[in-house]
Structure formats: structure tokens, C-alpha cells
Design a protein around this motif. Structure first.
Motif, PDB file in Angstrom:
ATOM      1  N   ALA A  71       0.948  -1.151  -0.021  1.00 45.04           N
ATOM      2  CA  ALA A  71      -0.014   0.031  -0.109  1.00 45.04           C
ATOM      3  C   ALA A  71       0.890   1.321   0.144  1.00 45.04           C
ATOM      4  CB  ALA A  71      -1.079   0.176   1.272  1.00 45.04           C
ATOM      5  N   SER A  72       1.962   1.317   0.684  1.00 46.41           N
ATOM      6  CA  SER A  72       3.009   2.314   0.874  1.00 46.41           C
ATOM      7  C   SER A  72       3.478   2.536  -0.430  1.00 46.41           C
ATOM      8  CB  SER A  72       3.979   2.200   1.930  1.00 46.41           C
ATOM      9  OG  SER A  72       3.516   2.066   3.217  1.00 46.41           O
ATOM     10  N   ALA A  73       4.010   1.567  -1.446  1.00 43.34           N
ATOM     11  CA  ALA A  73       4.362   1.456  -2.430  1.00 43.34           C
ATOM     12  C   ALA A  73       3.525   2.208  -3.521  1.00 43.34           C
ATOM     13  CB  ALA A  73       4.963   0.327  -3.264  1.00 43.34           C
ATOM     14  N   GLN A  74       2.290   1.902  -3.471  1.00 45.18           N
ATOM     15  CA  GLN A  74       1.175   2.412  -4.434  1.00 45.18           C
ATOM     16  C   GLN A  74       1.190   3.916  -4.299  1.00 45.18           C
ATOM     17  OE1 GLN A  74       0.305   0.874  -7.210  1.00 45.18           O
ATOM     18  NE2 GLN A  74       1.655  -0.426  -6.600  1.00 45.18           N
ATOM     19  N   ASP A  75       1.118   4.279  -2.796  1.00 42.05           N
ATOM     20  CA  ASP A  75       1.069   5.868  -2.381  1.00 42.05           C
ATOM     21  C   ASP A  75       2.300   6.614  -2.910  1.00 42.05           C
ATOM     22  OD1 ASP A  75      -1.383   5.204  -1.300  1.00 42.05           O
ATOM     23  OD2 ASP A  75      -0.839   5.224   0.579  1.00 42.05           O
ATOM     24  N   ILE A  76       3.574   5.838  -2.676  1.00 45.47           N
ATOM     25  CA  ILE A  76       4.708   6.793  -3.125  1.00 45.47           C
ATOM     26  C   ILE A  76       4.649   6.793  -4.673  1.00 45.47           C
ATOM     27  CG2 ILE A  76       7.035   6.391  -3.246  1.00 45.47           C
ATOM     28  CD1 ILE A  76       6.904   4.883  -0.227  1.00 45.47           C
ATOM     29  N   ALA A  77       4.169   5.701  -5.530  1.00 41.83           N
ATOM     30  CA  ALA A  77       4.301   5.931  -6.796  1.00 41.83           C
ATOM     31  C   ALA A  77       3.250   6.777  -7.347  1.00 41.83           C
ATOM     32  CB  ALA A  77       4.044   4.386  -7.486  1.00 41.83           C
ATOM     33  N   ALA A  78       2.040   6.976  -6.649  1.00 44.93           N
ATOM     34  CA  ALA A  78       1.191   7.922  -7.143  1.00 44.93           C
ATOM     35  C   ALA A  78       1.686   9.501  -6.917  1.00 44.93           C
ATOM     36  CB  ALA A  78      -0.277   7.827  -6.279  1.00 44.93           C
ATOM     37  N   ALA A  79       2.445   9.550  -5.858  1.00 47.63           N
ATOM     38  CA  ALA A  79       3.157  10.972  -5.111  1.00 47.63           C
ATOM     39  C   ALA A  79       4.129  11.380  -6.369  1.00 47.63           C
ATOM     40  CB  ALA A  79       3.588  10.976  -4.081  1.00 47.63           C
ATOM     41  N   ASP A  80       4.577  10.338  -7.424  1.00 42.97           N
ATOM     42  CA  ASP A  80       5.552  10.680  -8.246  1.00 42.97           C
ATOM     43  C   ASP A  80       6.867  11.156  -7.758  1.00 42.97           C
ATOM     44  OD1 ASP A  80       6.310  10.629 -10.854  1.00 42.97           O
ATOM     45  OD2 ASP A  80       5.845  12.380 -11.373  1.00 42.97           O
ATOM     46  N   LEU A  81       7.279  10.495  -6.652  1.00 41.56           N
ATOM     47  CA  LEU A  81       8.581  10.866  -5.924  1.00 41.56           C
ATOM     48  C   LEU A  81       9.728  10.595  -6.735  1.00 41.56           C
ATOM     49  CD1 LEU A  81       7.755  10.121  -2.276  1.00 41.56           C
ATOM     50  CD2 LEU A  81       7.747  12.467  -3.421  1.00 41.56           C
ATOM     51  N   SER A  82      10.758  11.005  -6.668  1.00 43.77           N
ATOM     52  CA  SER A  82      11.781  10.567  -7.333  1.00 43.77           C
ATOM     53  C   SER A  82      12.829  10.094  -6.403  1.00 43.77           C
ATOM     54  CB  SER A  82      12.668  11.898  -8.289  1.00 43.77           C
ATOM     55  OG  SER A  82      13.121  12.576  -7.301  1.00 43.77           O
ATOM     56  N   ARG A  83      12.680  10.469  -5.045  1.00 45.94           N
ATOM     57  CA  ARG A  83      13.565   9.682  -3.613  1.00 45.94           C
ATOM     58  C   ARG A  83      12.947   9.972  -2.714  1.00 45.94           C
ATOM     59  NH1 ARG A  83      14.620  14.874  -3.885  1.00 45.94           N
ATOM     60  NH2 ARG A  83      15.859  16.171  -2.709  1.00 45.94           N
ATOM     61  N   SER A 115      15.694  -3.466   5.409  1.00 45.92           N
ATOM     62  CA  SER A 115      14.989  -4.364   5.066  1.00 45.92           C
ATOM     63  C   SER A 115      13.526  -4.012   4.323  1.00 45.92           C
ATOM     64  CB  SER A 115      14.254  -5.170   6.223  1.00 45.92           C
ATOM     65  OG  SER A 115      15.478  -6.139   6.646  1.00 45.92           O
ATOM     66  N   VAL A 116      13.130  -2.661   4.913  1.00 40.56           N
ATOM     67  CA  VAL A 116      12.080  -2.205   4.420  1.00 40.56           C
ATOM     68  C   VAL A 116      12.326  -1.224   2.781  1.00 40.56           C
ATOM     69  CG1 VAL A 116      10.429  -0.109   4.436  1.00 40.56           C
ATOM     70  CG2 VAL A 116      10.445  -1.555   6.498  1.00 40.56           C
ATOM     71  N   ARG A 117      13.738  -0.969   2.902  1.00 35.94           N
ATOM     72  CA  ARG A 117      13.906  -0.349   1.487  1.00 35.94           C
ATOM     73  C   ARG A 117      14.321  -1.430   0.771  1.00 35.94           C
ATOM     74  NH1 ARG A 117      20.208   0.819   0.782  1.00 35.94           N
ATOM     75  NH2 ARG A 117      19.949  -1.474   0.626  1.00 35.94           N
ATOM     76  N   ASP A 118      14.742  -2.601   0.796  1.00 38.54           N
ATOM     77  CA  ASP A 118      15.226  -3.634  -0.195  1.00 38.54           C
ATOM     78  C   ASP A 118      13.652  -4.149  -0.982  1.00 38.54           C
ATOM     79  OD1 ASP A 118      17.704  -3.197   0.419  1.00 38.54           O
ATOM     80  OD2 ASP A 118      17.872  -4.870   1.571  1.00 38.54           O
ATOM     81  N   TYR A 119      12.841  -4.103   0.271  1.00 35.52           N
ATOM     82  CA  TYR A 119      11.374  -4.607  -0.190  1.00 35.52           C
ATOM     83  C   TYR A 119      10.847  -3.446  -1.191  1.00 35.52           C
ATOM     84  CZ  TYR A 119       6.715  -6.529  -0.397  1.00 35.52           C
ATOM     85  OH  TYR A 119       5.549  -7.053  -0.730  1.00 35.52           O
ATOM     86  N   LEU A 120      11.016  -2.388  -0.758  1.00 37.77           N
ATOM     87  CA  LEU A 120      10.208  -1.218  -1.697  1.00 37.77           C
ATOM     88  C   LEU A 120      10.910  -1.178  -3.125  1.00 37.77           C
ATOM     89  CD1 LEU A 120       9.230   1.458   0.895  1.00 37.77           C
ATOM     90  CD2 LEU A 120       7.814   0.045  -0.369  1.00 37.77           C
ATOM     91  N   ALA A 121      12.254  -1.216  -2.796  1.00 39.18           N
ATOM     92  CA  ALA A 121      13.177  -1.106  -4.136  1.00 39.18           C
ATOM     93  C   ALA A 121      12.890  -2.216  -5.088  1.00 39.18           C
ATOM     94  CB  ALA A 121      14.439  -1.015  -3.821  1.00 39.18           C
ATOM     95  N   ALA A 122      12.328  -3.391  -4.681  1.00 36.65           N
ATOM     96  CA  ALA A 122      11.924  -4.481  -5.723  1.00 36.65           C
ATOM     97  C   ALA A 122      10.644  -4.272  -6.208  1.00 36.65           C
ATOM     98  CB  ALA A 122      12.032  -5.978  -4.689  1.00 36.65           C
ATOM     99  N   GLN A 123       9.799  -3.196  -5.856  1.00 39.03           N
ATOM    100  CA  GLN A 123       8.308  -3.062  -6.440  1.00 39.03           C
ATOM    101  C   GLN A 123       8.574  -2.307  -7.514  1.00 39.03           C
ATOM    102  OE1 GLN A 123       6.027  -4.432  -4.402  1.00 39.03           O
ATOM    103  NE2 GLN A 123       7.708  -5.100  -3.539  1.00 39.03           N
ATOM    104  N   PRO A 124       7.770  -2.955  -8.685  1.00 37.20           N
ATOM    105  CA  PRO A 124       7.910  -2.525 -10.031  1.00 37.20           C
ATOM    106  C   PRO A 124       7.514  -0.898  -9.991  1.00 37.20           C
ATOM    107  CG  PRO A 124       6.691  -4.807 -10.144  1.00 37.20           C
ATOM    108  CD  PRO A 124       7.135  -4.323  -8.517  1.00 37.20           C
ATOM    109  N   ALA A 125       6.504  -0.693  -9.314  1.00 34.41           N
ATOM    110  CA  ALA A 125       5.900   0.685  -9.297  1.00 34.41           C
ATOM    111  C   ALA A 125       6.901   1.676  -8.699  1.00 34.41           C
ATOM    112  CB  ALA A 125       4.773   0.827  -8.346  1.00 34.41           C
TER     113      ALA A 125
END
Length: 141
Positions: A56-68, A94-104
């Protein structure tokens, strides 16, 4: 924001400019994830149920169009300072690695930081406070 010195003594011990206009300052995206949802006690391994919160966080971050963004791990004050710092760093990684693996989030720069017990948001003298302090924050701007 514009700062001007109006030349009027405000009767304080602080010299300098007075704020006469305020704009959007420091607008950033921040998610606070409960450490108990993400990790078992004394562990940096993500729990299976952590995936739902992180997806859910990954989708919200992607929707915010953050570059970092930053992933910041925190602990309560139980245990030694050096242990808590290491634990918080491992959890942030651990959280960074999980999020970095998300295609979004492909192409998004993600930095992991551990703060240990240095930045509590609640009283470490109570179980409720310690629970609130065990967290991972995702901060983007």
C-alpha cells in the motif's frame, strides 16, 4: 516565504527578521509504519503480513511521483544504544530492499537510515509509548 526586518523592536532577545509571509514550507510525504506489523521482536526480517502495508505504501509513493525518499528506522529505549541503532538500521534496510523491488518504484532512489532510540515520539516509560516508538518512517519530498 519572504523574511523582512521591519525595524521594530519586538521586545525579545532574538534579533533579526520577522516573518511577514508564509508559503508552503517543507511539504513532504510521510508514512509511519508500526514496527510490530513489520517485524518480530529483535528481528530485521519482514513478517509476511508486512507485505500488505508495504505494498500500500509503495502504491502511495508511486502515486505521489517521488523521485527519491528515505526509509528511517526507530526503536524504543529498551536495550543498549548501539544495539538499538544497529537494529533500526537493519530494519530500515529491509524495508528499503522490499520497496526497491516493487515495479511501481523502479528508478526511485531510496535511502535507508537508522536512528535507534534517538527520536522518540512517545514516552518510553510506558508499554504504549515504547510500542509507538518502534516504527519505520517513509519520508519523501
Amino acid at each position: 516565504m519572504r523574511l523582512t526586518d521591519d525595524g521594530i523592536d519586538r521586545g525579545t532577545r532574538f534579533a533579526g527578521a520577522d516573518i511577514d509571509a508564509v508559503a508552503a514550507i517543507g511539504s513532504s510525504l510521510r508514512f509511519v509504519l508500526d514496527g510490530a506489523v513489520l517485524f518480530a521482536v529483535d528481528s530485521t526480517d519482514l513478517r509476511p503480513e508486512a507485505q500488505e502495508a508495504l505494498n500500500a505504501s509503495a502504491q502511495d509513493i508511486a502515486a505521489a511521483d517521488l523521485s527519491r525518499f528515505r526509509v528511517v528506522g526507530h526503536t524504543d529505549s529498551t536495550g543498549r544504544d548501539d544495539y538499538n541503532l544497529t537494529l533500526s538500521q537493519g530494519r530500515a534496510l529491509s524495508v528499503r530492499d522490499y520497496l526497491a523491488a516493487q515495479p511501481a518504484l523502479s528508478g526511485v532512489a531510496i535511502v535507508a537510515e537508522g536512528r535507534g532510540e534517538a527520536e522518540p515520539i512517545a514516552d518510553n516509560e510506558t508499554e504504549e509509548g515504547r510500542t509507538r516508538n518502534r516504527r519505520v518512517e517513509i519520508i519523501g519530498n
